[in-house]
Design an enzyme around this catalytic site. Structure first.
Site, PDB file in Angstrom:
ATOM      1  N   GLY A 142       0.861  -1.186   0.000  1.00 13.29           N
ATOM      2  CA  GLY A 142       0.000   0.000   0.000  1.00 13.29           C
ATOM      3  C   GLY A 142       0.884   1.219   0.000  1.00 13.29           C
ATOM      4  O   GLY A 142       2.072   1.123   0.317  1.00 13.29           O
ATOM      5  N   PRO A 143       0.338   2.379  -0.331  1.00 13.10           N
ATOM      6  CA  PRO A 143       1.183   3.572  -0.416  1.00 13.10           C
ATOM      7  C   PRO A 143       1.736   3.990   0.939  1.00 13.10           C
ATOM      8  O   PRO A 143       1.196   3.623   1.982  1.00 13.10           O
ATOM      9  CB  PRO A 143       0.225   4.632  -0.973  1.00 13.10           C
ATOM     10  CG  PRO A 143      -1.134   4.142  -0.630  1.00 13.10           C
ATOM     11  CD  PRO A 143      -1.065   2.651  -0.657  1.00 13.10           C
ATOM     12  N   GLY A 145       2.337   5.777   4.205  1.00 15.91           N
ATOM     13  CA  GLY A 145       1.466   6.530   5.104  1.00 15.91           C
ATOM     14  C   GLY A 145       0.064   5.958   5.220  1.00 15.91           C
ATOM     15  O   GLY A 145      -0.768   6.461   5.979  1.00 15.91           O
ATOM     16  N   VAL A 146      -0.216   4.868   4.522  1.00 14.87           N
ATOM     17  CA  VAL A 146      -1.589   4.326   4.555  1.00 14.87           C
ATOM     18  C   VAL A 146      -1.886   3.605   5.870  1.00 14.87           C
ATOM     19  O   VAL A 146      -3.042   3.409   6.242  1.00 14.87           O
ATOM     20  CB  VAL A 146      -1.829   3.398   3.325  1.00 14.87           C
ATOM     21  CG1 VAL A 146      -1.129   2.056   3.477  1.00 14.87           C
ATOM     22  CG2 VAL A 146      -3.312   3.159   3.099  1.00 14.87           C
ATOM     23  N   GLY A 147      -0.826   3.160   6.572  1.00 18.72           N
ATOM     24  CA  GLY A 147      -1.042   2.476   7.853  1.00 18.72           C
ATOM     25  C   GLY A 147      -0.591   1.021   7.859  1.00 18.72           C
ATOM     26  O   GLY A 147      -0.954   0.270   8.775  1.00 18.72           O
ATOM     27  N   GLY A 149       2.422  -0.296   8.482  1.00 15.03           N
ATOM     28  CA  GLY A 149       3.245  -0.565   9.669  1.00 15.03           C
ATOM     29  C   GLY A 149       2.393  -0.623  10.922  1.00 15.03           C
ATOM     30  O   GLY A 149       2.580  -1.501  11.775  1.00 15.03           O
ATOM     31  N   ARG A 175      15.174   5.994  10.468  1.00 12.77           N
ATOM     32  CA  ARG A 175      14.475   7.069  11.199  1.00 12.77           C
ATOM     33  C   ARG A 175      14.899   6.973  12.662  1.00 12.77           C
ATOM     34  O   ARG A 175      15.414   5.935  13.089  1.00 12.77           O
ATOM     35  CB  ARG A 175      12.948   6.880  11.086  1.00 12.77           C
ATOM     36  CG  ARG A 175      12.459   7.063   9.669  1.00 12.77           C
ATOM     37  CD  ARG A 175      10.979   6.704   9.528  1.00 12.77           C
ATOM     38  NE  ARG A 175      10.584   6.730   8.128  1.00 12.77           N
ATOM     39  CZ  ARG A 175       9.586   6.017   7.610  1.00 12.77           C
ATOM     40  NH1 ARG A 175       8.892   5.193   8.387  1.00 12.77           N
ATOM     41  NH2 ARG A 175       9.288   6.112   6.345  1.00 12.77           N
ATOM     42  N   ARG A 268       2.793  12.048  10.846  1.00  8.55           N
ATOM     43  CA  ARG A 268       3.843  11.115  11.253  1.00  8.55           C
ATOM     44  C   ARG A 268       5.159  11.863  11.445  1.00  8.55           C
ATOM     45  O   ARG A 268       5.940  11.547  12.343  1.00  8.55           O
ATOM     46  CB  ARG A 268       3.986   9.986  10.224  1.00  8.55           C
ATOM     47  CG  ARG A 268       4.899   8.871  10.712  1.00  8.55           C
ATOM     48  CD  ARG A 268       4.879   7.662   9.792  1.00  8.55           C
ATOM     49  NE  ARG A 268       5.572   7.922   8.536  1.00  8.55           N
ATOM     50  CZ  ARG A 268       5.692   7.042   7.541  1.00  8.55           C
ATOM     51  NH1 ARG A 268       5.146   5.843   7.665  1.00  8.55           N
ATOM     52  NH2 ARG A 268       6.335   7.349   6.436  1.00  8.55           N
ATOM     53  N   ARG A 279       6.466  10.844  -2.197  1.00 11.10           N
ATOM     54  CA  ARG A 279       5.660   9.683  -1.798  1.00 11.10           C
ATOM     55  C   ARG A 279       4.217   9.818  -2.287  1.00 11.10           C
ATOM     56  O   ARG A 279       3.600   8.839  -2.688  1.00 11.10           O
ATOM     57  CB  ARG A 279       5.708   9.511  -0.278  1.00 11.10           C
ATOM     58  CG  ARG A 279       7.004   8.877   0.166  1.00 11.10           C
ATOM     59  CD  ARG A 279       7.318   9.035   1.635  1.00 11.10           C
ATOM     60  NE  ARG A 279       8.676   8.543   1.860  1.00 11.10           N
ATOM     61  CZ  ARG A 279       8.980   7.357   2.390  1.00 11.10           C
ATOM     62  NH1 ARG A 279       8.024   6.565   2.792  1.00 11.10           N
ATOM     63  NH2 ARG A 279      10.228   6.979   2.520  1.00 11.10           N
ATOM     64  N   ASN A 302      -8.189   1.505   4.673  1.00 14.96           N
ATOM     65  CA  ASN A 302      -7.885   1.907   6.053  1.00 14.96           C
ATOM     66  C   ASN A 302      -8.394   3.323   6.296  1.00 14.96           C
ATOM     67  O   ASN A 302      -7.642   4.296   6.219  1.00 14.96           O
ATOM     68  CB  ASN A 302      -6.381   1.821   6.324  1.00 14.96           C
ATOM     69  CG  ASN A 302      -6.049   2.186   7.772  1.00 14.96           C
ATOM     70  OD1 ASN A 302      -6.928   2.182   8.636  1.00 14.96           O
ATOM     71  ND2 ASN A 302      -4.793   2.493   8.032  1.00 14.96           N
ATOM     72  N   ASP A 303      -9.702   3.381   6.586  1.00 18.88           N
ATOM     73  CA  ASP A 303     -10.288   4.670   6.959  1.00 18.88           C
ATOM     74  C   ASP A 303     -10.277   4.726   8.480  1.00 18.88           C
ATOM     75  O   ASP A 303      -9.478   5.428   9.088  1.00 18.88           O
ATOM     76  CB  ASP A 303     -11.711   4.748   6.379  1.00 18.88           C
ATOM     77  CG  ASP A 303     -12.285   6.145   6.495  1.00 18.88           C
ATOM     78  OD1 ASP A 303     -11.631   6.989   7.114  1.00 18.88           O
ATOM     79  OD2 ASP A 303     -13.389   6.393   5.962  1.00 18.88           O
TER      80      ASP A 303
END
Ligand SMILES: Nc1nc2c(ncn2[C@@H]2O[C@H](COP(=O)(O)OP(=O)(O)O)[C@@H](O)[C@H]2O)c(=O)[nH]1
Ligand SMILES: Nc1ncnc2c1ncn2[C@@H]1O[C@H](COP(=O)(O)OP(=O)(O)O)[C@@H](O)[C@H]1O
Length: 404
Positions: A142-143, A145-147, A149, A175, A268, A279, A302-303
Protein backbone atom coordinates in the site's frame (compact mmCIF):
# COMPACT_ATOMS: atom_id res chain seq x y z
CA UNK A 1 9.94 -52.19 -9.28
CA UNK A 2 12.22 -49.40 -8.09
CA UNK A 3 13.03 -46.70 -10.60
CA UNK A 4 15.91 -44.24 -10.73
CA UNK A 5 18.03 -45.75 -7.98
CA UNK A 6 20.64 -43.67 -6.27
CA UNK A 7 23.92 -43.65 -8.11
CA UNK A 8 27.15 -43.88 -6.16
CA UNK A 9 29.98 -42.86 -8.41
CA UNK A 10 32.99 -45.00 -7.94
CA UNK A 11 35.22 -43.98 -10.76
CA UNK A 12 34.13 -40.96 -12.69
CA UNK A 13 37.41 -40.69 -14.56
CA UNK A 14 36.66 -43.99 -16.33
CA UNK A 15 33.31 -42.65 -17.39
CA UNK A 16 34.41 -39.23 -18.58
CA UNK A 17 37.59 -39.79 -20.50
CA UNK A 18 38.26 -36.19 -21.57
CA UNK A 19 40.95 -35.58 -19.02
CA UNK A 20 38.62 -34.02 -16.47
CA UNK A 21 40.14 -33.85 -13.06
CA UNK A 22 37.65 -34.17 -10.25
CA UNK A 23 38.34 -31.69 -7.49
CA UNK A 24 36.41 -33.61 -4.88
CA UNK A 25 38.35 -35.50 -2.27
CA UNK A 26 35.28 -36.71 -0.42
CA UNK A 27 32.14 -38.33 -1.78
CA UNK A 28 30.51 -37.90 -5.17
CA UNK A 29 27.20 -38.77 -6.79
CA UNK A 30 26.31 -38.35 -10.41
CA UNK A 31 22.86 -37.95 -11.93
CA UNK A 32 21.91 -37.74 -15.61
CA UNK A 33 19.28 -35.18 -16.60
CA UNK A 34 18.72 -35.09 -20.36
CA UNK A 35 22.11 -34.65 -22.01
CA UNK A 36 23.78 -33.35 -18.85
CA UNK A 37 25.37 -35.17 -15.96
CA UNK A 38 25.26 -33.38 -12.60
CA UNK A 39 28.11 -34.38 -10.32
CA UNK A 40 27.58 -33.42 -6.71
CA UNK A 41 30.68 -33.74 -4.56
CA UNK A 42 31.37 -33.23 -0.92
CA UNK A 43 34.79 -31.87 -0.26
CA UNK A 44 36.26 -32.78 3.09
CA UNK A 45 38.66 -29.99 3.88
CA UNK A 46 39.83 -30.22 7.48
CA UNK A 47 36.76 -30.52 9.67
CA UNK A 48 34.39 -28.75 7.28
CA UNK A 49 32.72 -30.63 4.49
CA UNK A 50 31.15 -28.44 1.83
CA UNK A 51 29.29 -29.44 -1.30
CA UNK A 52 30.11 -28.54 -4.88
CA UNK A 53 28.40 -29.07 -8.21
CA UNK A 54 29.89 -29.68 -11.64
CA UNK A 55 28.06 -30.41 -14.88
CA UNK A 56 29.20 -32.57 -17.78
CA UNK A 57 27.46 -31.48 -20.98
CA UNK A 58 27.41 -34.67 -23.08
CA UNK A 59 26.33 -32.92 -26.28
CA UNK A 60 29.34 -30.58 -26.15
CA UNK A 61 31.70 -32.99 -24.39
CA UNK A 62 32.52 -30.22 -21.90
CA UNK A 63 32.56 -29.68 -18.15
CA UNK A 64 30.89 -26.58 -16.73
CA UNK A 65 31.05 -25.09 -13.24
CA UNK A 66 27.57 -23.61 -12.72
CA UNK A 67 26.51 -20.56 -10.76
CA UNK A 68 25.14 -22.02 -7.54
CA UNK A 69 22.28 -20.05 -5.94
CA UNK A 70 20.81 -20.48 -2.46
CA UNK A 71 22.29 -21.77 0.78
CA UNK A 72 23.88 -25.17 0.36
CA UNK A 73 24.01 -28.06 2.86
CA UNK A 74 26.99 -27.97 5.21
CA UNK A 75 28.95 -30.29 7.48
CA UNK A 76 27.87 -33.79 6.65
CA UNK A 77 29.51 -37.16 6.17
CA UNK A 78 28.23 -38.12 2.73
CA UNK A 79 25.05 -38.01 0.73
CA UNK A 80 22.70 -39.88 -1.59
CA UNK A 81 21.08 -38.23 -4.60
CA UNK A 82 17.89 -39.04 -6.50
CA UNK A 83 16.38 -37.34 -9.54
CA UNK A 84 12.78 -36.12 -9.15
CA UNK A 85 10.59 -35.04 -12.09
CA UNK A 86 13.61 -34.33 -14.31
CA UNK A 87 13.94 -30.85 -12.76
CA UNK A 88 15.41 -31.32 -9.26
CA UNK A 89 17.74 -33.70 -7.48
CA UNK A 90 16.89 -34.70 -3.94
CA UNK A 91 20.06 -34.80 -1.84
CA UNK A 92 19.87 -36.69 1.45
CA UNK A 93 22.83 -35.88 3.67
CA UNK A 94 24.34 -38.34 6.16
CA UNK A 95 25.04 -37.45 9.76
CA UNK A 96 23.18 -34.11 9.58
CA UNK A 97 20.73 -32.81 12.16
CA UNK A 98 17.05 -33.81 11.66
CA UNK A 99 16.14 -30.35 10.35
CA UNK A 100 19.05 -30.22 7.94
CA UNK A 101 19.15 -33.55 6.10
CA UNK A 102 16.85 -33.16 3.07
CA UNK A 103 17.89 -30.83 0.30
CA UNK A 104 16.90 -30.20 -3.30
CA UNK A 105 19.31 -29.17 -6.03
CA UNK A 106 17.10 -27.56 -8.65
CA UNK A 107 18.53 -28.07 -12.12
CA UNK A 108 15.64 -27.20 -14.45
CA UNK A 109 12.77 -25.72 -12.43
CA UNK A 110 11.00 -22.52 -13.54
CA UNK A 111 13.15 -20.51 -11.11
CA UNK A 112 16.38 -22.00 -12.47
CA UNK A 113 15.22 -21.46 -16.07
CA UNK A 114 14.55 -17.77 -15.30
CA UNK A 115 17.94 -17.36 -13.62
CA UNK A 116 19.71 -19.07 -16.54
CA UNK A 117 18.01 -16.71 -18.97
CA UNK A 118 18.83 -13.65 -16.87
CA UNK A 119 22.49 -14.54 -16.32
CA UNK A 120 23.28 -16.34 -19.57
CA UNK A 121 25.20 -18.96 -17.57
CA UNK A 122 24.50 -22.47 -16.33
CA UNK A 123 22.65 -22.19 -13.00
CA UNK A 124 21.60 -24.59 -10.24
CA UNK A 125 19.84 -23.65 -7.00
CA UNK A 126 19.67 -25.21 -3.54
CA UNK A 127 16.48 -25.35 -1.50
CA UNK A 128 16.14 -27.00 1.90
CA UNK A 129 13.33 -29.54 2.30
CA UNK A 130 10.97 -29.21 5.26
CA UNK A 131 8.11 -31.37 6.51
CA UNK A 132 4.48 -30.46 6.20
CA UNK A 133 3.00 -27.08 5.33
CA UNK A 134 3.53 -23.83 7.14
CA UNK A 135 0.74 -21.30 6.71
CA UNK A 136 1.11 -19.05 3.70
CA UNK A 137 3.15 -15.88 4.20
CA UNK A 138 1.16 -12.61 4.14
CA UNK A 139 2.26 -9.84 1.76
CA UNK A 140 0.99 -6.38 2.75
CA UNK A 141 1.35 -3.51 0.29
CA UNK A 142 0.00 0.00 0.00
CA UNK A 143 1.18 3.57 -0.42
CA UNK A 144 3.44 5.26 2.10
CA UNK A 145 1.47 6.53 5.10
CA UNK A 146 -1.59 4.33 4.56
CA UNK A 147 -1.04 2.48 7.85
CA UNK A 148 0.70 -0.79 6.85
CA UNK A 149 3.24 -0.56 9.67
CA UNK A 150 0.55 0.34 12.20
CA UNK A 151 -1.63 -2.64 11.22
CA UNK A 152 1.32 -5.05 11.20
CA UNK A 153 2.40 -3.85 14.66
CA UNK A 154 -1.12 -4.41 15.99
CA UNK A 155 -1.14 -7.95 14.57
CA UNK A 156 2.29 -8.81 15.98
CA UNK A 157 1.36 -7.37 19.38
CA UNK A 158 -1.89 -9.32 19.62
CA UNK A 159 -0.46 -12.57 18.18
CA UNK A 160 3.24 -12.54 19.08
CA UNK A 161 3.73 -16.29 18.77
CA UNK A 162 1.88 -16.54 15.49
CA UNK A 163 3.46 -13.95 13.21
CA UNK A 164 7.03 -13.03 12.40
CA UNK A 165 8.11 -9.99 10.41
CA UNK A 166 10.33 -10.37 7.35
CA UNK A 167 13.04 -7.78 7.98
CA UNK A 168 13.83 -6.15 4.64
CA UNK A 169 17.09 -4.60 3.52
CA UNK A 170 17.10 -0.94 2.53
CA UNK A 171 19.56 1.74 1.47
CA UNK A 172 17.46 4.52 3.03
CA UNK A 173 18.68 6.18 6.24
CA UNK A 174 17.13 4.93 9.52
CA UNK A 175 14.48 7.07 11.20
CA UNK A 176 15.16 8.10 14.80
CA UNK A 177 13.15 5.24 16.38
CA UNK A 178 14.20 2.53 13.89
CA UNK A 179 16.61 -0.22 14.92
CA UNK A 180 18.96 -2.02 12.55
CA UNK A 181 17.95 -5.69 12.21
CA UNK A 182 14.48 -5.06 13.69
CA UNK A 183 12.74 -2.60 11.35
CA UNK A 184 15.17 -2.98 8.47
CA UNK A 185 18.67 -4.17 7.73
CA UNK A 186 20.13 -0.77 6.82
CA UNK A 187 22.81 -1.28 4.21
CA UNK A 188 25.06 0.31 1.61
CA UNK A 189 23.86 0.32 -1.98
CA UNK A 190 27.03 -1.39 -3.31
CA UNK A 191 26.74 -4.23 -0.77
CA UNK A 192 23.04 -4.71 -1.49
CA UNK A 193 23.64 -4.68 -5.26
CA UNK A 194 26.28 -7.39 -4.87
CA UNK A 195 23.95 -9.51 -2.71
CA UNK A 196 21.19 -9.11 -5.32
CA UNK A 197 23.63 -10.28 -8.01
CA UNK A 198 24.55 -13.27 -5.85
CA UNK A 199 20.90 -14.34 -5.77
CA UNK A 200 20.31 -13.63 -2.07
CA UNK A 201 17.08 -11.69 -2.65
CA UNK A 202 13.60 -13.03 -3.25
CA UNK A 203 12.62 -9.63 -4.66
CA UNK A 204 13.89 -6.06 -4.67
CA UNK A 205 12.71 -2.70 -5.99
CA UNK A 206 13.68 0.93 -6.16
CA UNK A 207 11.10 2.80 -4.08
CA UNK A 208 11.05 6.61 -3.56
CA UNK A 209 14.69 6.72 -4.72
CA UNK A 210 16.04 3.99 -2.40
CA UNK A 211 16.64 0.28 -2.85
CA UNK A 212 14.48 -2.10 -0.80
CA UNK A 213 14.51 -5.90 -0.90
CA UNK A 214 13.45 -9.10 0.83
CA UNK A 215 16.29 -11.56 1.32
CA UNK A 216 15.50 -15.24 1.08
CA UNK A 217 17.08 -15.58 4.49
CA UNK A 218 14.64 -13.07 6.06
CA UNK A 219 11.65 -15.16 4.94
CA UNK A 220 13.29 -18.47 5.87
CA UNK A 221 14.23 -17.24 9.35
CA UNK A 222 10.56 -16.60 10.11
CA UNK A 223 9.43 -19.90 8.58
CA UNK A 224 12.07 -21.79 10.59
CA UNK A 225 10.76 -20.27 13.82
CA UNK A 226 7.40 -21.87 13.00
CA UNK A 227 5.69 -18.50 12.57
CA UNK A 228 3.70 -17.09 9.72
CA UNK A 229 5.75 -14.56 7.78
CA UNK A 230 4.50 -11.00 7.16
CA UNK A 231 6.11 -8.97 4.38
CA UNK A 232 5.63 -5.18 4.13
CA UNK A 233 6.66 -4.46 0.54
CA UNK A 234 5.70 -2.12 -2.28
CA UNK A 235 3.54 -3.04 -5.29
CA UNK A 236 6.54 -3.83 -7.56
CA UNK A 237 7.85 -6.18 -4.85
CA UNK A 238 4.43 -7.82 -4.52
CA UNK A 239 4.41 -8.38 -8.27
CA UNK A 240 7.83 -10.09 -8.11
CA UNK A 241 6.75 -12.27 -5.19
CA UNK A 242 3.59 -13.22 -7.10
CA UNK A 243 5.83 -14.42 -9.95
CA UNK A 244 8.12 -16.34 -7.57
CA UNK A 245 7.63 -19.75 -6.01
CA UNK A 246 6.56 -18.21 -2.68
CA UNK A 247 2.91 -19.06 -2.25
CA UNK A 248 1.48 -16.12 -0.28
CA UNK A 249 -1.72 -14.18 0.51
CA UNK A 250 -1.56 -10.70 -1.05
CA UNK A 251 -3.32 -7.80 0.67
CA UNK A 252 -3.44 -4.20 -0.56
CA UNK A 253 -4.22 -1.44 1.94
CA UNK A 254 -5.77 1.59 0.29
CA UNK A 255 -6.34 5.05 1.83
CA UNK A 256 -9.79 6.67 2.00
CA UNK A 257 -8.31 9.55 -0.09
CA UNK A 258 -4.95 11.00 -1.16
CA UNK A 259 -5.72 14.03 1.04
CA UNK A 260 -5.99 11.75 4.09
CA UNK A 261 -2.71 10.09 3.10
CA UNK A 262 -1.00 13.49 2.97
CA UNK A 263 -2.42 14.39 6.37
CA UNK A 264 -1.10 11.12 7.88
CA UNK A 265 2.37 11.60 6.40
CA UNK A 266 2.50 15.16 7.81
CA UNK A 267 1.32 13.98 11.23
CA UNK A 268 3.84 11.12 11.25
CA UNK A 269 6.56 13.72 10.75
CA UNK A 270 9.28 11.32 9.63
CA UNK A 271 9.84 12.78 6.14
CA UNK A 272 10.72 16.22 4.81
CA UNK A 273 8.13 18.17 2.80
CA UNK A 274 9.98 17.22 -0.39
CA UNK A 275 10.02 13.51 0.52
CA UNK A 276 6.30 13.62 1.35
CA UNK A 277 5.52 15.11 -2.06
CA UNK A 278 7.55 12.36 -3.77
CA UNK A 279 5.66 9.68 -1.80
CA UNK A 280 2.32 11.25 -2.71
CA UNK A 281 3.20 11.34 -6.40
CA UNK A 282 4.13 7.63 -6.26
CA UNK A 283 1.00 6.85 -4.21
CA UNK A 284 -1.35 7.66 -7.07
CA UNK A 285 0.26 5.08 -9.39
CA UNK A 286 0.48 2.53 -6.56
CA UNK A 287 -3.22 2.87 -5.71
CA UNK A 288 -4.15 2.45 -9.36
CA UNK A 289 -1.94 -0.65 -9.73
CA UNK A 290 -2.98 -2.07 -6.40
CA UNK A 291 -6.64 -1.92 -7.29
CA UNK A 292 -6.49 -3.04 -10.90
CA UNK A 293 -3.45 -5.22 -11.53
CA UNK A 294 -4.88 -8.50 -10.25
CA UNK A 295 -1.83 -8.99 -8.02
CA UNK A 296 -3.82 -8.74 -4.80
CA UNK A 297 -6.23 -11.26 -3.34
CA UNK A 298 -7.79 -8.67 -1.00
CA UNK A 299 -8.10 -4.89 -0.86
CA UNK A 300 -8.80 -3.24 2.51
CA UNK A 301 -9.57 0.45 2.98
CA UNK A 302 -7.88 1.91 6.05
CA UNK A 303 -10.29 4.67 6.96
CA UNK A 304 -11.09 3.79 10.57
CA UNK A 305 -8.11 1.95 11.98
CA UNK A 306 -10.00 -0.43 14.31
CA UNK A 307 -12.45 -1.41 11.56
CA UNK A 308 -9.61 -2.05 9.10
CA UNK A 309 -7.74 -4.12 11.70
CA UNK A 310 -10.86 -6.23 12.35
CA UNK A 311 -11.25 -6.80 8.60
CA UNK A 312 -7.60 -7.82 8.33
CA UNK A 313 -7.99 -10.34 11.19
CA UNK A 314 -11.13 -11.72 9.59
CA UNK A 315 -9.47 -12.47 6.30
CA UNK A 316 -6.52 -14.09 8.09
CA UNK A 317 -8.95 -16.35 9.95
CA UNK A 318 -8.30 -14.65 13.30
CA UNK A 319 -11.84 -13.53 14.07
CA UNK A 320 -12.42 -16.21 16.70
CA UNK A 321 -13.77 -18.83 14.32
CA UNK A 322 -10.40 -20.54 14.01
CA UNK A 323 -7.77 -21.49 16.55
CA UNK A 324 -5.19 -18.79 17.16
CA UNK A 325 -2.67 -21.19 18.63
CA UNK A 326 0.58 -21.04 16.74
CA UNK A 327 1.33 -24.01 14.54
CA UNK A 328 4.14 -26.06 15.97
CA UNK A 329 7.36 -25.33 14.17
CA UNK A 330 8.04 -27.86 11.44
CA UNK A 331 9.72 -30.97 12.81
CA UNK A 332 12.83 -32.52 11.41
CA UNK A 333 13.39 -36.02 10.08
CA UNK A 334 15.37 -38.56 12.08
CA UNK A 335 17.36 -40.45 9.49
CA UNK A 336 19.69 -43.33 10.18
CA UNK A 337 23.15 -41.76 10.06
CA UNK A 338 24.35 -44.02 7.19
CA UNK A 339 21.76 -45.16 4.73
CA UNK A 340 20.88 -45.97 1.17
CA UNK A 341 17.92 -44.51 -0.68
CA UNK A 342 15.83 -45.68 -3.61
CA UNK A 343 12.85 -44.24 -5.44
CA UNK A 344 9.55 -45.98 -6.09
CA UNK A 345 7.16 -43.66 -7.91
CA UNK A 346 6.72 -40.66 -5.59
CA UNK A 347 8.17 -42.39 -2.55
CA UNK A 348 11.78 -42.48 -1.43
CA UNK A 349 12.72 -45.47 0.70
CA UNK A 350 15.59 -44.77 3.08
CA UNK A 351 17.14 -47.91 4.53
CA UNK A 352 19.65 -48.02 7.34
CA UNK A 353 20.99 -51.49 6.63
CA UNK A 354 22.10 -53.38 3.55
CA UNK A 355 19.91 -52.11 0.72
CA UNK A 356 18.22 -54.46 -1.73
CA UNK A 357 17.94 -57.33 0.70
CA UNK A 358 14.25 -57.76 0.00
CA UNK A 359 12.54 -56.51 3.14
CA UNK A 360 12.96 -52.99 4.40
CA UNK A 361 15.33 -52.94 7.34
CA UNK A 362 14.68 -51.73 10.84
CA UNK A 363 14.50 -47.91 11.17
CA UNK A 364 13.69 -47.49 7.49
CA UNK A 365 11.52 -44.58 6.54
CA UNK A 366 9.63 -43.47 3.47
CA UNK A 367 9.56 -39.86 2.24
CA UNK A 368 6.52 -39.03 0.15
CA UNK A 369 7.43 -36.34 -2.39
CA UNK A 370 4.10 -36.27 -4.27
CA UNK A 371 2.92 -33.02 -2.64
CA UNK A 372 6.02 -30.86 -2.81
CA UNK A 373 5.45 -27.10 -2.85
CA UNK A 374 7.62 -24.02 -3.16
CA UNK A 375 11.32 -24.42 -3.78
CA UNK A 376 14.27 -22.16 -4.58
CA UNK A 377 14.83 -19.39 -3.70
CA UNK A 378 13.05 -20.53 -0.54
CA UNK A 379 12.26 -23.81 1.25
CA UNK A 380 10.70 -26.86 -0.43
CA UNK A 381 7.68 -27.77 1.70
CA UNK A 382 5.12 -30.56 1.79
CA UNK A 383 7.41 -33.54 2.50
CA UNK A 384 5.53 -36.32 4.24
CA UNK A 385 7.36 -38.90 6.33
CA UNK A 386 6.30 -42.48 7.07
CA UNK A 387 7.91 -45.13 9.28
CA UNK A 388 8.28 -48.57 7.72
CA UNK A 389 7.15 -51.50 9.81
CA UNK A 390 9.78 -54.23 9.50
CA UNK A 391 7.10 -56.85 10.10
CA UNK A 392 4.78 -56.89 7.07
CA UNK A 393 2.24 -59.05 8.94
CA UNK A 394 1.71 -56.48 11.73
CA UNK A 395 -1.51 -54.47 12.05
CA UNK A 396 -0.39 -51.30 10.31
CA UNK A 397 -1.77 -50.60 6.86
CA UNK A 398 0.59 -51.69 4.05
CA UNK A 399 3.40 -51.90 6.58
CA UNK A 400 3.89 -48.12 6.80
CA UNK A 401 2.45 -45.47 9.07
CA UNK A 402 2.65 -41.70 8.85
CA UNK A 403 4.84 -39.92 11.38
CA UNK A 404 3.15 -36.80 12.75
N1 LIG B 1 9.83 -4.18 -2.84
C1 LIG B 1 10.05 -3.93 -1.55
N2 LIG B 1 9.47 -2.88 -0.96
C2 LIG B 1 9.70 -2.69 0.35
C3 LIG B 1 10.50 -3.56 1.12
N3 LIG B 1 10.51 -3.11 2.40
C4 LIG B 1 9.74 -2.00 2.43
N4 LIG B 1 9.24 -1.75 1.19
C5 LIG B 1 8.34 -0.69 0.77
O1 LIG B 1 9.06 0.50 0.61
C6 LIG B 1 8.16 1.61 0.82
C7 LIG B 1 8.82 2.63 1.70
O2 LIG B 1 9.02 2.08 2.99
P1 LIG B 1 9.54 3.01 4.18
O3 LIG B 1 10.76 3.75 3.73
O4 LIG B 1 9.67 2.18 5.40
O5 LIG B 1 8.43 4.11 4.32
P2 LIG B 1 6.88 4.03 4.78
O6 LIG B 1 6.17 3.02 3.96
O7 LIG B 1 6.42 5.41 4.52
O8 LIG B 1 6.87 3.69 6.23
C8 LIG B 1 6.88 1.01 1.37
O9 LIG B 1 5.94 0.93 0.30
C9 LIG B 1 7.27 -0.37 1.80
O10 LIG B 1 6.19 -1.30 1.69
C10 LIG B 1 11.08 -4.67 0.46
O11 LIG B 1 11.78 -5.49 1.03
N5 LIG B 1 10.82 -4.81 -0.86
N1 LIG C 1 -6.84 4.64 10.03
C1 LIG C 1 -6.01 5.62 10.39
N2 LIG C 1 -6.48 6.83 10.68
C2 LIG C 1 -5.64 7.84 11.04
N3 LIG C 1 -4.31 7.70 11.16
C3 LIG C 1 -3.78 6.50 10.86
C4 LIG C 1 -4.59 5.39 10.47
N4 LIG C 1 -3.79 4.32 10.25
C5 LIG C 1 -2.52 4.74 10.50
N5 LIG C 1 -2.51 6.03 10.87
C6 LIG C 1 -1.34 6.90 11.17
O1 LIG C 1 -0.78 7.27 9.90
C7 LIG C 1 0.63 7.34 9.96
C8 LIG C 1 1.22 6.44 8.89
O2 LIG C 1 1.01 5.07 9.27
P1 LIG C 1 2.14 3.97 9.03
O3 LIG C 1 1.65 2.73 9.70
O4 LIG C 1 3.45 4.51 9.42
O5 LIG C 1 2.04 3.83 7.44
P2 LIG C 1 2.92 2.99 6.39
O6 LIG C 1 3.65 1.93 7.15
O7 LIG C 1 1.91 2.44 5.43
O8 LIG C 1 3.83 4.00 5.75
C9 LIG C 1 1.03 6.94 11.38
O9 LIG C 1 1.30 8.12 12.12
C10 LIG C 1 -0.20 6.21 11.91
O10 LIG C 1 -0.33 6.38 13.31
Amino acid sequence: MGEAPVIYVENLKDRFSDGFNLRFKGFETSIDVGDKTFVIGSNNNDSISSIEVQIYDKSKGKWVIPTVLGTEPKRYEGHSAILLNEDRIMVITWGSTPDDCIWFLEVDTEYVKQQKKASGTEVVAWSKGVRGDAEKPVVISGPSGVGKGTLINMLMKEFPTMFGFSVSHTTRAPRSMEKNGVHYHFTERSIMEKDIKDGKFLEFASVHGNLYGTSTEAVEAVADSGKRCILDIDVQGAKSVRASSLDAVFIFISPPSVAKLEERLHLRGTETQEQIQKRLRNAKAEIEQGKSSGIFDHILCNDHLEKCYDDLKKLLGLDGTTSTNPKPSSKGINLPSKHAASKINNKILIESETPGSGNPSKNSIVLDVSLLKGGAPSRTRGLNVYAVDPNPFSDSLNGIHKLS
